[in-house]
Enzyme design. Structure first.
Site, mmCIF file in Angstrom:
data_model
loop_
_atom_site.group_PDB
_atom_site.id
_atom_site.type_symbol
_atom_site.label_atom_id
_atom_site.label_comp_id
_atom_site.label_asym_id
_atom_site.label_seq_id
_atom_site.Cartn_x
_atom_site.Cartn_y
_atom_site.Cartn_z
ATOM 1 N N SER A 56 0.855 -1.190 0.000
ATOM 2 C CA SER A 56 0.000 0.000 0.000
ATOM 3 C C SER A 56 0.889 1.237 0.000
ATOM 4 O O SER A 56 2.103 1.150 0.198
ATOM 5 C CB SER A 56 -0.905 0.005 1.229
ATOM 6 O OG SER A 56 -0.108 0.177 2.389
ATOM 7 N N ASP A 94 -1.291 -1.543 -3.979
ATOM 8 C CA ASP A 94 -2.663 -1.546 -3.470
ATOM 9 C C ASP A 94 -3.128 -0.086 -3.346
ATOM 10 O O ASP A 94 -2.433 0.740 -2.758
ATOM 11 C CB ASP A 94 -2.621 -2.232 -2.085
ATOM 12 C CG ASP A 94 -3.993 -2.592 -1.561
ATOM 13 O OD1 ASP A 94 -4.948 -2.639 -2.347
ATOM 14 O OD2 ASP A 94 -4.093 -2.859 -0.333
ATOM 15 N N HIS A 95 -4.281 0.224 -3.885
ATOM 16 C CA HIS A 95 -4.874 1.572 -3.768
ATOM 17 C C HIS A 95 -3.952 2.711 -4.205
ATOM 18 O O HIS A 95 -3.752 3.667 -3.453
ATOM 19 C CB HIS A 95 -5.361 1.829 -2.334
ATOM 20 C CG HIS A 95 -6.549 1.022 -1.971
ATOM 21 N ND1 HIS A 95 -7.806 1.263 -2.469
ATOM 22 C CD2 HIS A 95 -6.667 -0.061 -1.171
ATOM 23 C CE1 HIS A 95 -8.649 0.361 -1.985
ATOM 24 N NE2 HIS A 95 -7.986 -0.453 -1.208
ATOM 25 N N GLU A 146 -11.280 0.339 -9.697
ATOM 26 C CA GLU A 146 -12.380 0.140 -8.726
ATOM 27 C C GLU A 146 -13.604 0.956 -9.100
ATOM 28 O O GLU A 146 -13.523 2.121 -9.468
ATOM 29 C CB GLU A 146 -11.905 0.510 -7.309
ATOM 30 C CG GLU A 146 -13.013 0.350 -6.260
ATOM 31 C CD GLU A 146 -12.511 0.315 -4.806
ATOM 32 O OE1 GLU A 146 -11.358 -0.108 -4.571
ATOM 33 O OE2 GLU A 146 -13.292 0.716 -3.924
ATOM 34 N N HIS A 190 -13.010 -2.210 4.694
ATOM 35 C CA HIS A 190 -11.619 -2.245 5.149
ATOM 36 C C HIS A 190 -11.509 -2.265 6.674
ATOM 37 O O HIS A 190 -12.355 -1.709 7.371
ATOM 38 C CB HIS A 190 -10.858 -1.022 4.618
ATOM 39 C CG HIS A 190 -10.613 -1.073 3.138
ATOM 40 N ND1 HIS A 190 -11.099 -0.151 2.265
ATOM 41 C CD2 HIS A 190 -9.909 -1.958 2.390
ATOM 42 C CE1 HIS A 190 -10.720 -0.450 1.026
ATOM 43 N NE2 HIS A 190 -9.987 -1.539 1.077
ATOM 44 N N GLY A 191 -10.426 -2.877 7.174
ATOM 45 C CA GLY A 191 -10.111 -2.789 8.605
ATOM 46 C C GLY A 191 -10.700 -3.915 9.449
ATOM 47 O O GLY A 191 -11.284 -4.870 8.942
ATOM 48 N N HIS A 234 -11.918 -6.373 -2.064
ATOM 49 C CA HIS A 234 -11.095 -5.748 -1.027
ATOM 50 C C HIS A 234 -11.772 -5.959 0.322
ATOM 51 O O HIS A 234 -12.906 -6.410 0.399
ATOM 52 C CB HIS A 234 -10.990 -4.239 -1.296
ATOM 53 C CG HIS A 234 -10.004 -3.919 -2.358
ATOM 54 N ND1 HIS A 234 -8.863 -3.200 -2.118
ATOM 55 C CD2 HIS A 234 -9.967 -4.246 -3.677
ATOM 56 C CE1 HIS A 234 -8.184 -3.092 -3.244
ATOM 57 N NE2 HIS A 234 -8.822 -3.713 -4.197
ATOM 58 N N GLY A 235 -11.046 -5.606 1.380
ATOM 59 C CA GLY A 235 -11.663 -5.611 2.711
ATOM 60 C C GLY A 235 -12.238 -6.958 3.087
ATOM 61 O O GLY A 235 -13.320 -7.043 3.653
ATOM 62 N N SER A 280 -5.980 -7.226 7.383
ATOM 63 C CA SER A 280 -6.258 -7.137 8.826
ATOM 64 C C SER A 280 -6.024 -8.461 9.555
ATOM 65 O O SER A 280 -5.532 -8.464 10.686
ATOM 66 C CB SER A 280 -7.702 -6.690 9.072
ATOM 67 O OG SER A 280 -7.888 -5.381 8.586
HETATM 68 ZN ZN LIG Z 1 -8.559 -2.184 -0.354
#
Ligand SMILES: [Zn+2]
Length: 333
Positions: A56, A94-95, A146, A190-191, A234-235, A280
Site C-alpha cells: 500500500s 494496493d490503492h 475500482e 476495510h479494517g 477488497h476488505g 487485517s
Molecule cells: Zn482495499
C-alpha cells in the site's frame, strides 16, 4: 526503469484467467516487513499457491519503496530455495491514488498496480484509470481499477459510507478504461471494524456480532454483464475471533471487531472473484502472538523471540486461507 520480468515476477493476466476458469481465487496479502514476507512466501511455497504481494501507499512510506522492491525480488529467490521451482509471484500496488504513484511503481519493478479513483465522479474515474492503463500496458503491467465505494479505514484509505457497484456501469467502464480486473463493492469493508454494531445482529449464544451478508445479487449481476472478467474483493479479512480473544486476554482492547465470514468468501471465490485481499487478519495474528509473549514472558527482549512466533502464526493463517478459503493450493506447481 526496472522491468518486473528481470526480477522474476509475473503479472496477473494468466493467473486470473486460470482462477476464473478454475473457480478459485488468488490470495493478495499485504506486507510491510520481513517477517510478514517470510510467512507469505513460506505458506505459498509449501502449498504451491500463486500469490500477490501487496504494497500500500502506507507500506511504501513505512518501509521504503526501494527496499520493498528488493524484498520482492528476494522473495522469488527465497521461494526457489524452499523448493518451489516456478514461483508465481506478483508485486502489486494496493490503492494507488494518482497517475504519478502508479507510474513510479511500474518504473520500479511492480508487475501490477491498482488505480483507485472510485471516490471521483464516474467520468473522472474512467479518465484517470485509462491514463494508468495506457502507461502500464506499454510495459505489460496489469491494472486493477475500482467501481463503487467500500466503507472502513485501512492505511490511507477511508470512507464513511459505502455504496455498491452499479452493475449497469461495468461494461462501459471496463471497455473504456481497458483495465485488467475490477474491484467491486458488495458489502466488504476495510479494517478490523467492518461493521457498526447497529448494522449487525448478535448471536444469542456467544454474544458476538453477526455481520450483514454480502450482496451476492450485485456480484451475479456484474458477472452476467462481464462474463469471465476478473473481479476483486477488497476488505475481505474475517477477523478470526480466536485472535481477537487472545489480544483481549493479554491486555489488548478490540471490542466488537468483526469481519466477513469465511463461508461467504469461499462462495465468492467460486465465482468470477479471482483476487481476495487479506490484510487485517495477518495484523491480528501478529498482534495476538506478540501480546501473548509480552504478557507471559515480561523479561523477554530479544525481538526474534516475539517476532518469530508472530511469523509462525501468520504462516498458519496464510496456509489456512489458501487451502480452506480461496482454494488456490496446488495451482502453481
Ligand atoms: Zn482495499
Amino acid at each position: 526503469m526496472v522491468s518486473y520480468k528481470e526480477l522474476g515476477l509475473v503479472n496477473t493476466r494468466e493467473m486470473f484467467k486460470k482462477a476464473v476458469a478454475g473457480g478459485y481465487a488468488i490470495p493478495a496479502f499485504n506486507f510491510n516487513n520481513m517477517e510478514q514476507l517470510q510467512a507469505i512466501i513460506q505458506a505459498s511455497a509449501e502449498t504451491k499457491s500463486p500469490v500477490i504481494l501487496q504494497v500500500s501507499k502506507g507500506a511504501r512510506n513505512y518501509a521504503n519503496q526501494t527496499l520493498l522492491r528488493y524484498m520482492a525480488e528476494g522473495a522469488v529467490e527465497y521461494a526457489k530455495e524452499l523448493g518451489w521451482e516456478h514461483p508465481q509471484i506478483v508485486l502489486h500496488l494496493d490503492h494507488g491514488d494518482s497517475f504519478e504513484l502508479c507510474k513510479s511503481c511500474v518504473d520500479m519493478g511492480f508487475s501490477s498496480v491498482m488505480i483507485d479513483a472510485s471516490a471521483l465522479p464516474y467520468e473522472e474515474n474512467i479518465a484517470l484509470t485509462k491514463k494508468v492503463v495506457d502507461y502500464a500496458h506499454q510495459y505489460d503491467v496489469t491494472v486493477e481499477a475500482e467501481l463503487g465505494v467500500l466503507a472502513g479505514v485501512e492505511d490511507e484509505v477511508s470512507a464513511e459510507e459505502s455504496h455498491y457497484t452499479r452493475p449497469e456501469e461495468v461494461i462501459d467502464f471496463a471497455t473504456r478504461t481497458g483495465c485488467d480486473s475490477l474491484a467491486i463493492s458488495i458489502g466488504t469493508s476495510h479494517g478490523a471494524y467492518k461493521f457498526k454494531p447497529e448494522q449487525c445482529t448478535r448471536d444469542p449464544k456467544t454474544g458476538r456480532l453477526v455481520p450483514p451478508p454480502l450482496a451476492f445479487d450485485v456480484l451475479h449481476e456484474v458477472e452476467k454483464k462481464l462474463p469471465g472478467f476478473p473481479i476483486v474483493l477488497h476488505g475481505s479479512s474475517s477477523v478470526p475471533q480466536e485472535y481477537v480473544d487472545i489480544i483481549n486476554a493479554h491486555g489488548g482492547k478490540l471490542p466488537d471487531a468483526v469481519g466477513i465470514p469465511e463461508e461467504q468468501l469461499r462462495e465468492a471465490a467460486k465465482s468470477a472473484v479471482c483476487k481476495i485481499n487479506i490484510d487485517s487478519d495477518s495484523r491480528l495474528a501478529m498482534t495476538a502472538a506478540v501480546r501473548k509473549v509480552f504478557d507471559e514472558k515480561p523479561g523477554e527482549f530479544d525481538p526474534r523471540k516475539y517476532l518469530g512466533p508472530a511469523r509462525d502464526e501468520m504462516k498458519k493463517l496464510y496456509m489456512h486461507k489458501i487451502i480452506n478459503v480461496l482454494g488456490s493450493d496446488g495451482k502453481a506447481e
